[in-house]
Design a protein around this motif. Structure first.
Motif, mmCIF file in Angstrom:
data_model
loop_
_atom_site.group_PDB
_atom_site.id
_atom_site.type_symbol
_atom_site.label_atom_id
_atom_site.label_comp_id
_atom_site.label_asym_id
_atom_site.label_seq_id
_atom_site.Cartn_x
_atom_site.Cartn_y
_atom_site.Cartn_z
ATOM 1 N N PRO A 173 0.844 -1.200 0.000
ATOM 2 C CA PRO A 173 0.000 0.000 0.000
ATOM 3 C C PRO A 173 0.874 1.242 0.000
ATOM 4 C CG PRO A 173 0.034 -1.018 2.186
ATOM 5 C CD PRO A 173 0.731 -1.975 1.264
ATOM 6 N N ALA A 174 0.524 2.214 -0.832
ATOM 7 C CA ALA A 174 1.317 3.442 -0.948
ATOM 8 C C ALA A 174 0.649 4.609 -0.235
ATOM 9 C CB ALA A 174 1.536 3.774 -2.420
ATOM 10 N N PHE A 175 -0.601 4.892 -0.597
ATOM 11 C CA PHE A 175 -1.349 5.997 -0.007
ATOM 12 C C PHE A 175 -2.772 5.557 0.289
ATOM 13 C CE2 PHE A 175 2.050 8.112 -2.245
ATOM 14 C CZ PHE A 175 2.371 9.203 -1.456
ATOM 15 N N SER A 176 -3.300 6.020 1.427
ATOM 16 C CA SER A 176 -4.704 5.787 1.771
ATOM 17 C C SER A 176 -5.360 7.113 2.095
ATOM 18 C CB SER A 176 -4.828 4.849 2.972
ATOM 19 O OG SER A 176 -4.443 3.532 2.646
ATOM 20 N N ASN A 177 -6.644 7.216 1.703
ATOM 21 C CA ASN A 177 -7.390 8.436 1.989
ATOM 22 C C ASN A 177 -8.871 8.117 1.932
ATOM 23 O OD1 ASN A 177 -8.592 11.213 0.315
ATOM 24 N ND2 ASN A 177 -7.597 11.477 2.284
ATOM 25 N N MET A 178 -9.599 8.542 2.947
ATOM 26 C CA MET A 178 -11.055 8.368 3.010
ATOM 27 C C MET A 178 -11.471 6.912 2.802
ATOM 28 S SD MET A 178 -12.503 11.781 1.082
ATOM 29 C CE MET A 178 -11.946 13.416 1.559
ATOM 30 N N GLY A 179 -10.705 5.996 3.407
ATOM 31 C CA GLY A 179 -11.072 4.588 3.349
ATOM 32 C C GLY A 179 -10.625 3.848 2.106
ATOM 33 N N LYS A 180 -9.977 4.523 1.170
ATOM 34 C CA LYS A 180 -9.504 3.909 -0.068
ATOM 35 C C LYS A 180 -7.983 3.824 -0.040
ATOM 36 C CE LYS A 180 -9.643 2.723 -4.536
ATOM 37 N NZ LYS A 180 -10.324 1.514 -5.067
ATOM 38 N N THR A 181 -7.427 2.658 -0.384
ATOM 39 C CA THR A 181 -5.991 2.459 -0.409
ATOM 40 C C THR A 181 -5.514 2.205 -1.834
ATOM 41 O OG1 THR A 181 -5.909 1.596 1.850
ATOM 42 C CG2 THR A 181 -4.077 1.029 0.415
ATOM 43 N N VAL A 204 1.541 8.898 9.314
ATOM 44 C CA VAL A 204 0.374 9.778 9.271
ATOM 45 C C VAL A 204 0.772 11.100 8.619
ATOM 46 C CG1 VAL A 204 -1.357 11.012 10.619
ATOM 47 C CG2 VAL A 204 -0.602 8.726 11.331
ATOM 48 N N THR A 205 0.078 11.451 7.534
ATOM 49 C CA THR A 205 0.384 12.655 6.771
ATOM 50 C C THR A 205 -0.788 13.621 6.899
ATOM 51 O OG1 THR A 205 1.735 11.346 5.248
ATOM 52 C CG2 THR A 205 1.057 13.541 4.497
ATOM 53 N N ALA A 206 -0.736 14.411 7.971
ATOM 54 C CA ALA A 206 -1.801 15.383 8.245
ATOM 55 C C ALA A 206 -1.462 16.749 7.682
ATOM 56 C CB ALA A 206 -2.050 15.477 9.750
ATOM 57 N N LEU A 207 -0.178 17.076 7.623
ATOM 58 C CA LEU A 207 0.218 18.336 6.987
ATOM 59 C C LEU A 207 0.005 18.203 5.485
ATOM 60 C CD1 LEU A 207 3.548 19.316 8.788
ATOM 61 C CD2 LEU A 207 1.256 20.200 9.196
ATOM 62 N N PRO A 208 -0.451 19.249 4.823
ATOM 63 C CA PRO A 208 -0.723 19.150 3.385
ATOM 64 C C PRO A 208 0.549 18.922 2.578
ATOM 65 C CG PRO A 208 -0.893 21.424 4.138
ATOM 66 C CD PRO A 208 -0.772 20.590 5.366
ATOM 67 N N THR A 263 10.555 6.042 0.027
ATOM 68 C CA THR A 263 11.688 5.324 -0.554
ATOM 69 C C THR A 263 11.889 3.949 0.071
ATOM 70 O OG1 THR A 263 13.230 6.384 0.988
ATOM 71 C CG2 THR A 263 12.900 7.451 -1.138
ATOM 72 N N SER A 264 11.395 3.764 1.282
ATOM 73 C CA SER A 264 11.495 2.448 1.926
ATOM 74 C C SER A 264 10.152 1.729 1.923
ATOM 75 C CB SER A 264 12.014 2.605 3.365
ATOM 76 O OG SER A 264 11.161 3.448 4.117
ATOM 77 N N GLY A 265 9.250 2.148 1.039
ATOM 78 C CA GLY A 265 7.972 1.457 0.889
ATOM 79 C C GLY A 265 6.957 1.770 1.953
ATOM 80 N N ALA A 266 7.047 2.952 2.557
ATOM 81 C CA ALA A 266 6.112 3.304 3.630
ATOM 82 C C ALA A 266 4.710 3.559 3.082
ATOM 83 C CB ALA A 266 6.603 4.547 4.368
ATOM 84 N N HIS A 267 3.747 3.422 3.973
ATOM 85 C CA HIS A 267 2.329 3.631 3.664
ATOM 86 C C HIS A 267 1.921 4.988 4.227
ATOM 87 C CE1 HIS A 267 -2.076 2.078 4.320
ATOM 88 N NE2 HIS A 267 -1.988 2.973 3.363
ATOM 89 N N ASN A 268 1.602 5.939 3.352
ATOM 90 C CA ASN A 268 1.182 7.281 3.774
ATOM 91 C C ASN A 268 -0.325 7.327 3.995
ATOM 92 O OD1 ASN A 268 2.986 10.023 3.517
ATOM 93 N ND2 ASN A 268 3.944 8.309 2.435
ATOM 94 N N ILE A 269 -0.743 7.733 5.185
ATOM 95 C CA ILE A 269 -2.164 7.923 5.483
ATOM 96 C C ILE A 269 -2.476 9.409 5.302
ATOM 97 C CG2 ILE A 269 -4.018 7.576 7.154
ATOM 98 C CD1 ILE A 269 -2.564 4.993 6.313
ATOM 99 N N LEU A 270 -3.125 9.739 4.196
ATOM 100 C CA LEU A 270 -3.405 11.135 3.881
ATOM 101 C C LEU A 270 -4.641 11.629 4.634
ATOM 102 C CD1 LEU A 270 -2.851 11.180 0.001
ATOM 103 C CD2 LEU A 270 -1.264 11.943 1.778
#
Length: 554
Positions: A27-35, A244-248, A264-271
């Motif tokens: 998983p790369a990015f998630s937002n509003m329940g969608k990954t 957790v990516t709360a800052l825009p 770069t290390s495959g992290a999952h960003n929660i937008l």
């Protein structure tokens, strides 16, 4: 100075291709329940790049504005633009038409990706910019959430009283239509060089005049490598972080640290689209099991005081990183008590891509400091003449390193003003270094105001003030605020005695984004000035300090 381990990638487009291939199923990015996984992000950003080149006929080096909150569309648009060899101009979605016009004209942007709810502002100034109507890409909040959720979200947003209604721009292209147009079309990635511009990040810099910091691919790649190396003690094998990516993402801190360095290390960003909606934010945190959290002092303070947040199981959280504004010791203590994990403070500027210093993540952090320099970064403290001060003495913090910008866009004189011999960048911040190498910010030479990590420049507020026909003179300073660190205060000399504070506030709200709008207005008969007539902002700040009896009042 610790040596920097260089990134295996020379440019951001090469880095993206490598990350997408290596972590395709993650998983790369998630937002509003969608990954969205990395493979999907790869395909969609490549389709968007194809659309920009084949349909919009944008050429390598052209500037494209991205004016979006944290949505899945945001990384697609940014990555697609970079893969097309374009320069991204990140823009706050809440900018007023006046602010938008300045940024688009100055940058020479030839295209824009904008949220439909803010397109009405663009419509007011589009003809005054170099952006053709057919090069406007408009998206709805739910566009990347999939059917039927996308339809439901977009429909719901249209009925929210707090939201500006979506606006239809004639000749514009829908975001999903753009992806469909680019999908499958032949696309040859351009040959991007490390010295090519990746971003124009607008800032008032150290002089208060809004200008674009030219951040090259090499600048951002270097800062990503520096951050990744600094965070290495957190790594546990190949386990992916959830950040957790709360800052825009249009903010340089979030863009480089969350979006790139951890990716770069495959992290999952929660937008997080709207971090001010604490109940919704807390619900997301309850589900995502974060391991890393980045934010600003005000956000940490609000969450730590929230009863529902206090009930969360945050046992997965390894570290939190505070930036963009000073971390207050009371907030640090409260956050660590609630989360049972560390929060450390760093320091950076738009002009340095942004991180310069950070506290260690291995438990050796020091409260009230900005930590140590990142690998490959040199810092020296100088006096007014440019001479280096002795250890323990205060001086202006100057930086040299691979993350320092190429200069200000089309402003060589401004660039020269902030550059010392040898290539050191003058930050305008006064610091002191302890014997153990840790740095502490003690004052600011510049007049910039820091509102919850967002920069406000007095010149702009003063210029807007005197646009009002009933204002004769204006002066702007920052004053201490427990919630946001600082708020904007404006001193007004009336031209017409009928002028009211309410009338002036309406004027500010029309012409300034919300965090720039003065929270305090004081009417005066005159303003303190030098013998050549320059308004003395420092004298006004000193008055506030004396009145409040606090060294923190500005």
């Amino acid at each position: 100075m610790t040596a920097l381990i260089p990134s295996p990638y020379a440019t951001l487009d090469a880095l993206l291709a490598g990350v997408f291939a290596k972590y395709a199923a993650r998983p790369a990015f998630s937002n509003m329940g969608k990954t969205m996984d990395f493979a999907t992000l790869d395909a969609k950003s490549k389709a968007f790049a194809s659309f920009l080149v084949n349909d919009l006929k944008l050429a390598q080096g052209d500037r494209i504005a991205v004016q979006l909150p944290n949505l899945l569309q945001t990384p697609i648009a940014i990555f697609g633009a970079l893969r097309a060899g374009l320069t991204v101009v990140n823009t706050n979605p809440l900018y007023t038409p006046r602010e938008m016009e300045h940024q688009f004209r100055d940058s020479g942007a030839k295209a824009i990706v904008i949220l439909a709810n803010f397109a009405a502002n663009l419509a007011q100034v589009l003809g005054k910019t170099g952006i053709a109507p057919e090069r406007v890409v408009v998206t709805g909040i739910g566009d990347c959430l999939g059917f039927p959720k996308a339809n439901l979200v977009n429909a719901a947003v249209r009925h929210l009283k707090k939201m500006v209604p979506a606006y239809e721009l004639p000749a514009s292209v829908g975001f999903n239509a753009a992806l469909r147009a680019g999908d499958g079309k032949p696309f040859t990635p351009p040959k991007v060089k490390p010295e090519d511009l990746a971003f124009l990040q607008y800032t008032g810099g150290t002089t208060g005049v809004s200008k674009g910091a030219m951040l090259t691919h090499a600048n951002v790649v270097a800062n990503m490598a520096q951050i990744a190396q600094w965070m290495e003690p957190l790594r546990r094998g190949d386990v992916a972080e959830t950040i957790v990516t709360a800052l825009p993402l249009y903010h340089i801190f979030s863009l480089t640290v969350n979006c790139f360095a951890f990716m770069t290390s495959g992290a999952h960003n929660i937008l997080i689209t709207n971090p001010r909606d604490l109940p919704a934010f807390v619900k997301v945190l309850a589900k995502c099991k974060p391991t890393v959290f980045t934010g600003v002092n005000t956000l940490f303070n609000s969450l730590a005081a929230n009863p529902d947040f206090q009930k969360l199981d945050l046992s997965t959280l390894k570290i939190s990183v505070a930036g963009a504004m000073a971390l207050q010791s009371a907030v640090k203590e409260r956050w660590e008590t609630v989360t049972k994990s560390k929060v450390i403070e760093g320091y950076g500027l738009t002009e340095t891509s942004p991180v310069v210093c950070c506290n260690p993540v291995d438990g050796k952090d020091q409260v009230g400091t900005i930590g140590l320099t990142l690998p490959g970064t040199e810092v020296k403290l100088v006096d007014e003449s440019g001479a280096e001060v002795k250890l323990g003495e205060q001086g202006e913090l100057c930086v040299r390193g691979p993350q320092v910008m190429a200069g200000y866009w089309q402003k060589p004189e401004e660039t020269a003003q902030v550059t010392l011999p040898g290539g050191f960048f003058r930050t305008g911040d006064v610091a002191v270094q302890a014997a153990d190498g840790f740095y502490k910010i003690v004052d600011r030479m510049k007049d910039m105001i820091d509102v919850s990590g967002f920069k406000v420049y007095p010149n702009e507020v003063e210029d807007v003030s005197v646009l009002h026909p009933k204002v004769f003179e204006a002066a702007c300073i920052g004053v201490h605020d427990d919630k946001s660190g600082e708020v904007v205060k404006v001193f007004i000399v009336k031209k017409d005695e009928s002028l009211t504070a309410e009338e002036l506030m309406a004027h500010f709200r029309k012409n300034l984004v919300s965090y720039k709008v003065p929270k305090q207005i004081e009417f005066r008969k005159d303003l303190p000035k030098t013998n050549v007539g320059k308004v003395l902002r420092r004298a006004l700040r000193d008055e506030k300090k004396a009145a409040n009896g606090s060294p923190h009042a500005r």
